[in-house]
Every structure is written in C-alpha cells, then in structure tokens.
Design a protein around this motif. Structure first.
Motif, PDB file in Angstrom:
ATOM      1  N   THR A  58       0.890  -1.178   0.000  1.00 56.88           N
ATOM      2  CA  THR A  58       0.000   0.000   0.000  1.00 56.88           C
ATOM      3  C   THR A  58       0.921   1.219   0.000  1.00 56.88           C
ATOM      4  O   THR A  58       1.768   1.317  -0.866  1.00 56.88           O
ATOM      5  CB  THR A  58      -0.918  -0.028   1.237  1.00 56.88           C
ATOM      6  N   SER A  59       0.781   2.077   0.986  1.00 58.14           N
ATOM      7  CA  SER A  59       1.740   3.179   1.112  1.00 58.14           C
ATOM      8  C   SER A  59       3.053   2.663   1.701  1.00 58.14           C
ATOM      9  O   SER A  59       4.061   3.371   1.706  1.00 58.14           O
ATOM     10  CB  SER A  59       1.160   4.288   1.988  1.00 58.14           C
ATOM     11  N   THR A  60       3.029   1.428   2.195  1.00 62.19           N
ATOM     12  CA  THR A  60       4.230   0.778   2.715  1.00 62.19           C
ATOM     13  C   THR A  60       4.455  -0.514   1.925  1.00 62.19           C
ATOM     14  O   THR A  60       3.503  -1.080   1.384  1.00 62.19           O
ATOM     15  CB  THR A  60       4.082   0.441   4.208  1.00 62.19           C
ATOM     16  N   PRO A  61       5.683  -0.989   1.863  1.00 67.15           N
ATOM     17  CA  PRO A  61       5.942  -2.244   1.140  1.00 67.15           C
ATOM     18  C   PRO A  61       5.172  -3.411   1.768  1.00 67.15           C
ATOM     19  O   PRO A  61       4.937  -3.437   2.971  1.00 67.15           O
ATOM     20  CB  PRO A  61       7.451  -2.439   1.301  1.00 67.15           C
ATOM     21  N   GLY A  62       4.807  -4.396   0.946  1.00 67.36           N
ATOM     22  CA  GLY A  62       4.050  -5.546   1.412  1.00 67.36           C
ATOM     23  C   GLY A  62       4.938  -6.698   1.864  1.00 67.36           C
ATOM     24  O   GLY A  62       6.165  -6.576   1.941  1.00 67.36           O
ATOM     25  N   ALA A  63       4.289  -7.827   2.148  1.00 67.84           N
ATOM     26  CA  ALA A  63       4.985  -9.008   2.660  1.00 67.84           C
ATOM     27  C   ALA A  63       5.998  -9.558   1.662  1.00 67.84           C
ATOM     28  O   ALA A  63       7.052 -10.055   2.059  1.00 67.84           O
ATOM     29  CB  ALA A  63       3.970 -10.080   3.031  1.00 67.84           C
ATOM     30  N   LYS A  64       5.674  -9.472   0.381  1.00 72.39           N
ATOM     31  CA  LYS A  64       6.599  -9.981  -0.638  1.00 72.39           C
ATOM     32  C   LYS A  64       7.884  -9.155  -0.642  1.00 72.39           C
ATOM     33  O   LYS A  64       8.977  -9.709  -0.709  1.00 72.39           O
ATOM     34  CB  LYS A  64       5.922  -9.926  -2.006  1.00 72.39           C
ATOM     35  N   ALA A  65       7.754  -7.845  -0.547  1.00 77.07           N
ATOM     36  CA  ALA A  65       8.931  -6.972  -0.518  1.00 77.07           C
ATOM     37  C   ALA A  65       9.766  -7.205   0.733  1.00 77.07           C
ATOM     38  O   ALA A  65      10.989  -7.053   0.712  1.00 77.07           O
ATOM     39  CB  ALA A  65       8.503  -5.511  -0.601  1.00 77.07           C
ATOM     40  N   ALA A  66       9.106  -7.582   1.820  1.00 74.57           N
ATOM     41  CA  ALA A  66       9.818  -7.822   3.075  1.00 74.57           C
ATOM     42  C   ALA A  66      10.467  -9.202   3.118  1.00 74.57           C
ATOM     43  O   ALA A  66      11.230  -9.501   4.029  1.00 74.57           O
ATOM     44  CB  ALA A  66       8.855  -7.672   4.255  1.00 74.57           C
ATOM     45  N   GLY A  67      10.156 -10.052   2.143  1.00 76.95           N
ATOM     46  CA  GLY A  67      10.733 -11.404   2.128  1.00 76.95           C
ATOM     47  C   GLY A  67      10.106 -12.311   3.159  1.00 76.95           C
ATOM     48  O   GLY A  67      10.781 -13.195   3.698  1.00 76.95           O
ATOM     49  N   ALA A  68       8.817 -12.125   3.432  1.00 74.05           N
ATOM     50  CA  ALA A  68       8.139 -12.944   4.440  1.00 74.05           C
ATOM     51  C   ALA A  68       8.190 -14.427   4.098  1.00 74.05           C
ATOM     52  O   ALA A  68       8.221 -15.278   4.993  1.00 74.05           O
ATOM     53  CB  ALA A  68       6.694 -12.486   4.599  1.00 74.05           C
ATOM     54  N   GLU A  69       8.237 -14.763   2.798  1.00 68.19           N
ATOM     55  CA  GLU A  69       8.265 -16.174   2.411  1.00 68.19           C
ATOM     56  C   GLU A  69       9.533 -16.868   2.891  1.00 68.19           C
ATOM     57  O   GLU A  69       9.513 -18.045   3.237  1.00 68.19           O
ATOM     58  CB  GLU A  69       8.080 -16.339   0.899  1.00 68.19           C
ATOM     59  N   LYS A  70      10.635 -16.142   2.954  1.00 65.26           N
ATOM     60  CA  LYS A  70      11.885 -16.731   3.454  1.00 65.26           C
ATOM     61  C   LYS A  70      11.762 -17.038   4.943  1.00 65.26           C
ATOM     62  O   LYS A  70      12.234 -18.066   5.419  1.00 65.26           O
ATOM     63  CB  LYS A  70      13.055 -15.798   3.171  1.00 65.26           C
ATOM     64  N   PHE A  71      11.106 -16.155   5.688  1.00 64.75           N
ATOM     65  CA  PHE A  71      10.854 -16.397   7.112  1.00 64.75           C
ATOM     66  C   PHE A  71       9.966 -17.627   7.271  1.00 64.75           C
ATOM     67  O   PHE A  71      10.233 -18.485   8.107  1.00 64.75           O
ATOM     68  CB  PHE A  71      10.179 -15.168   7.733  1.00 64.75           C
ATOM     69  N   ILE A  72       8.921 -17.722   6.450  1.00 60.56           N
ATOM     70  CA  ILE A  72       7.986 -18.845   6.549  1.00 60.56           C
ATOM     71  C   ILE A  72       8.709 -20.169   6.290  1.00 60.56           C
ATOM     72  O   ILE A  72       8.562 -21.118   7.059  1.00 60.56           O
ATOM     73  CB  ILE A  72       6.809 -18.658   5.567  1.00 60.56           C
ATOM     74  N   VAL A  73       9.498 -20.213   5.237  1.00 62.79           N
ATOM     75  CA  VAL A  73      10.224 -21.446   4.901  1.00 62.79           C
ATOM     76  C   VAL A  73      11.184 -21.821   6.032  1.00 62.79           C
ATOM     77  O   VAL A  73      11.246 -22.970   6.464  1.00 62.79           O
ATOM     78  CB  VAL A  73      10.980 -21.284   3.556  1.00 62.79           C
ATOM     79  N   ARG A  74      11.913 -20.830   6.560  1.00 56.80           N
ATOM     80  CA  ARG A  74      12.882 -21.106   7.628  1.00 56.80           C
ATOM     81  C   ARG A  74      12.184 -21.583   8.895  1.00 56.80           C
ATOM     82  O   ARG A  74      12.585 -22.573   9.509  1.00 56.80           O
ATOM     83  CB  ARG A  74      13.726 -19.864   7.936  1.00 56.80           C
ATOM     84  N   VAL A  75      11.119 -20.914   9.293  1.00 58.17           N
ATOM     85  CA  VAL A  75      10.436 -21.290  10.531  1.00 58.17           C
ATOM     86  C   VAL A  75       9.765 -22.649  10.387  1.00 58.17           C
ATOM     87  O   VAL A  75       9.831 -23.475  11.304  1.00 58.17           O
ATOM     88  CB  VAL A  75       9.428 -20.198  10.955  1.00 58.17           C
ATOM     89  N   MET A  76       9.147 -22.901   9.229  1.00 55.00           N
ATOM     90  CA  MET A  76       8.528 -24.224   9.040  1.00 55.00           C
ATOM     91  C   MET A  76       9.589 -25.315   9.123  1.00 55.00           C
ATOM     92  O   MET A  76       9.384 -26.339   9.751  1.00 55.00           O
ATOM     93  CB  MET A  76       7.799 -24.305   7.693  1.00 55.00           C
ATOM     94  N   ARG A  77      10.733 -25.101   8.488  1.00 57.87           N
ATOM     95  CA  ARG A  77      11.808 -26.106   8.478  1.00 57.87           C
ATOM     96  C   ARG A  77      12.445 -26.268   9.865  1.00 57.87           C
ATOM     97  O   ARG A  77      12.654 -27.384  10.331  1.00 57.87           O
ATOM     98  CB  ARG A  77      12.882 -25.688   7.474  1.00 57.87           C
ATOM     99  N   ASP A  78      12.725 -25.156  10.545  1.00 59.67           N
ATOM    100  CA  ASP A  78      13.497 -25.209  11.787  1.00 59.67           C
ATOM    101  C   ASP A  78      12.662 -25.424  13.043  1.00 59.67           C
ATOM    102  O   ASP A  78      13.208 -25.835  14.066  1.00 59.67           O
ATOM    103  CB  ASP A  78      14.292 -23.903  11.965  1.00 59.67           C
ATOM    104  N   CYS A  79      11.362 -25.139  12.992  1.00 56.03           N
ATOM    105  CA  CYS A  79      10.594 -25.122  14.238  1.00 56.03           C
ATOM    106  C   CYS A  79       9.355 -26.018  14.241  1.00 56.03           C
ATOM    107  O   CYS A  79       8.763 -26.215  15.303  1.00 56.03           O
ATOM    108  CB  CYS A  79      10.179 -23.693  14.563  1.00 56.03           C
ATOM    109  N   TYR A  80       8.925 -26.513  13.118  1.00 54.52           N
ATOM    110  CA  TYR A  80       7.722 -27.356  13.089  1.00 54.52           C
ATOM    111  C   TYR A  80       8.116 -28.797  12.766  1.00 54.52           C
ATOM    112  O   TYR A  80       8.994 -29.025  11.925  1.00 54.52           O
ATOM    113  CB  TYR A  80       6.738 -26.863  12.029  1.00 54.52           C
ATOM    114  N   PRO A  81       7.452 -29.772  13.401  1.00 55.89           N
ATOM    115  CA  PRO A  81       7.730 -31.169  13.057  1.00 55.89           C
ATOM    116  C   PRO A  81       7.293 -31.459  11.619  1.00 55.89           C
ATOM    117  O   PRO A  81       6.471 -30.746  11.050  1.00 55.89           O
ATOM    118  CB  PRO A  81       6.897 -31.968  14.069  1.00 55.89           C
ATOM    119  N   LYS A  82       7.850 -32.529  11.053  1.00 55.59           N
ATOM    120  CA  LYS A  82       7.604 -32.834   9.642  1.00 55.59           C
ATOM    121  C   LYS A  82       6.120 -33.029   9.344  1.00 55.59           C
ATOM    122  O   LYS A  82       5.643 -32.626   8.280  1.00 55.59           O
ATOM    123  CB  LYS A  82       8.380 -34.079   9.214  1.00 55.59           C
ATOM    124  N   SER A  83       5.360 -33.602  10.283  1.00 58.88           N
ATOM    125  CA  SER A  83       3.926 -33.795  10.027  1.00 58.88           C
ATOM    126  C   SER A  83       3.218 -32.451   9.835  1.00 58.88           C
ATOM    127  O   SER A  83       2.348 -32.323   8.966  1.00 58.88           O
ATOM    128  CB  SER A  83       3.283 -34.585  11.165  1.00 58.88           C
TER     129      SER A  83
END
Length: 176
Positions: A58-83
């Motif tokens: 919007t008037s501020t950058p969105g989640a894509k510009a912030a690289g939120a997907e990299k955080f999601i991938v890292r947290v899912m891999r490092d902090c959630y069980p495989k199931s």
C-alpha cells in the motif's frame, strides 16, 4: 533490552497469541532437528504471492517486498515437526489446485481480484492452513526490517520510557 527479548516478552503479554514454534522461529531458535520437507523454488514463490495477498503493498511495502516467504520457509523447516510441515505444504498445494479448478489457472497466474477471492475461500475451506499462513506472514513481516521500520513507527534510540503516551493522529504503532 535486545529486540528478540522484546518480541518474546510482547508475545507473552499477548497471552500466547503466537504459536510456540512461530515464537521460537521469530527468536531464531531451531526446535526441529528431525527431517524436513524440501521446499521447491515454485513453492517459495507461491508462498510469496499468498503472503502478498495477506499483507499487500500500500503506502508501505508488502509481505513480498519484506521477504516474508523466506521467514515462513525457515520457521517451518526449523521449528515445526515434519507432520505439520506436510500439512502446511499440502494446504498450499490445495490452494493452487483449487485455483486451477475454479479459474483454469494456477494461483500465480491469477489477477489480484481472483487471488483475493481464493484467499477468502481458504479462510473458510482450509482454516488451519490459512491461520498458520497468516500467523507466519504477519510475524515474518513485522519482524523484518521493512515491517519494523516502514509499517511501524521506529525509533532506533528510544530514550526515556513513557508507558502512557497518546499517539498523534495518523501515527503508526511503535515497533518493538
């Protein structure tokens, strides 16, 4: 107080609104040392598109510009069980499959209105996936440099603590 300590304390004050794995991920911890799902570049790109619908530019950058997907991938891999990882990425695949059924093309190829419609649909059809996606997107966004400095009011050296200070009209919430 360091930023991570502040995030941890704020999360505790919110009554545990963040799940424990997401909080651990925001703090940079690794709680899953077992097997993980191998995420493809297409899945990461799809995560970025869905995150950008949740927090658009919007008037501020969105989640894509912030690289939120990299955080999601890292947290899912490092902090959630495989199931949990399997369930999450299955939800992502269902979103793309449902987009193809409804519009004849994958989520990536939809226009903005169609993407919004699909995300609204998963809010009811696949609520567990949507809630996790939303939690990870917002946490990843607001703990990123862009989220903390552009979307929130940021003061690198805050000086004196004033616990009860009214916000000025139009002022953003303070970053931690």
């Amino acid at each position: 107080m360091k930023r991570r300590e502040a995030i941890q304390r704020a999360a505790l004050m919110m009554g545990g609104m963040l799940s424990a794995p997401t909080l651990a991920g925001a703090l940079g911890r690794i709680t899953n040392t077992g097997p993980s799902v191998a995420v493809t570049a297409e899945q990461e790109t799809l995560l970025a598109e869905v995150a950008d619908v949740i927090i658009p530019t919007t008037s501020t950058p969105g989640a894509k510009a912030a690289g939120a997907e990299k955080f999601i991938v890292r947290v899912m891999r490092d902090c959630y069980p495989k199931s949990d990882q399997d369930n999450f990425y299955a939800g992502l695949a269902r979103l793309d499959t449902n987009s193809k059924s409804k519009f004849g093309k994958g989520f990536m190829d939809l226009d903005g209105a169609q993407k919004n419609e699909m995300v609204k649909q998963i809010m009811t059809d696949d609520k567990p996936f949507f809630l996790r996606m939303k939690e990870l997107t917002t946490t990843g966004y607001f703990t990123s440099e862009i989220g903390a400095t552009k979307a929130l009011e940021y003061l690198p050296v805050p000086g004196q603590f004033n616990g009860c200070m009214p916000l000025k009209p139009g002022q953003k919430a303070w970053a931690l």
